[in-house]
Design a protein around this motif. Sequence first.
Motif, short mmCIF file in Angstrom:
data_model
loop_
_atom_site.label_atom_id
_atom_site.label_comp_id
_atom_site.label_asym_id
_atom_site.label_seq_id
_atom_site.Cartn_x
_atom_site.Cartn_y
_atom_site.Cartn_z
N GLN A 116 0.83 -1.19 0.00
CA GLN A 116 0.00 0.00 0.00
C GLN A 116 0.87 1.26 0.00
O GLN A 116 2.01 1.25 0.44
CB GLN A 116 -0.92 -0.03 1.22
CG GLN A 116 -1.80 -1.26 1.28
CD GLN A 116 -2.70 -1.42 0.07
OE1 GLN A 116 -3.68 -0.72 -0.09
NE2 GLN A 116 -2.34 -2.33 -0.82
N ASP A 117 0.30 2.35 -0.51
CA ASP A 117 1.05 3.60 -0.63
C ASP A 117 1.39 4.23 0.72
O ASP A 117 2.40 4.90 0.85
CB ASP A 117 0.26 4.61 -1.47
CG ASP A 117 0.15 4.18 -2.93
OD1 ASP A 117 0.92 3.29 -3.36
OD2 ASP A 117 -0.71 4.73 -3.64
N ARG A 156 -2.69 -6.72 -4.02
CA ARG A 156 -2.91 -5.28 -4.12
C ARG A 156 -4.00 -5.03 -5.16
O ARG A 156 -3.97 -5.61 -6.25
CB ARG A 156 -1.60 -4.60 -4.53
CG ARG A 156 -1.71 -3.11 -4.73
CD ARG A 156 -0.36 -2.58 -5.25
NE ARG A 156 -0.51 -1.26 -5.81
CZ ARG A 156 -0.06 -0.16 -5.25
NH1 ARG A 156 0.58 -0.22 -4.11
NH2 ARG A 156 -0.22 1.01 -5.82
N CYS A 157 -4.95 -4.17 -4.84
CA CYS A 157 -5.97 -3.79 -5.82
C CYS A 157 -5.93 -2.28 -6.04
O CYS A 157 -6.85 -1.70 -6.58
CB CYS A 157 -7.35 -4.27 -5.40
SG CYS A 157 -7.86 -3.79 -3.74
N GLY A 158 -4.85 -1.66 -5.61
CA GLY A 158 -4.64 -0.23 -5.76
C GLY A 158 -3.80 0.28 -4.61
O GLY A 158 -3.53 -0.44 -3.65
N CYS A 166 -5.94 -0.05 -1.60
CA CYS A 166 -6.87 -1.17 -1.60
C CYS A 166 -6.10 -2.49 -1.62
O CYS A 166 -5.10 -2.63 -2.33
CB CYS A 166 -7.77 -1.07 -2.83
SG CYS A 166 -8.97 -2.41 -2.98
#
Length: 174
Positions: free
Chosen positions: A40-41, A101-103, A106
């Motif tokens: 995640q970011d 990871r979906c974003g 996310c």
Amino acid sequence: MTSRALRRIARRGFLTITALILVVTTSANPASAHWNGTGQDIASIHMYPFSYNSTWQTPMNKALANWNATSSPANFYKNSNSGSTITVKSYSNTWYGNYQRCGGMCMYVRLNSRTINRDASNFSNFVTSTLVHEFGHALNLAHNSGTSIMNTSRNRNSMTKPQSHDVADVNAYY
């Protein structure tokens, strides 16, 4: 190349410059860091509230608490507006847990009830260890072979918390 040619190059300073470049480029990241960059970011990660029976819910909640209790920026919390999910289901795969990871904000985490039920001698610890490990991936940690929650050969029946190496890697990444 002959030793005479090497001495000539060294006199011109080429070897010194090359050695300096090697030192600069190899010391950019700590040698002990194990990042995969697919997490995640940010380290404050929300997920859709999960609801399972207490056999699963209690160790899953403990996994969140175990990361949140570290001296890292990790902050896992439940938010009903989140697209991130944790799913417990029987999968035919051989893994215990899976992070996807979906974003940048996310993630999908899956826990394989079939393999966990089959292999756990301490069910609660095994579930907590597996989920803490998957959360490590969300924090950009890669597998490693040291004393780490990210070691795929760790004892899942006893290691349930991020280890000092894991916390140091998260601190260095974020």
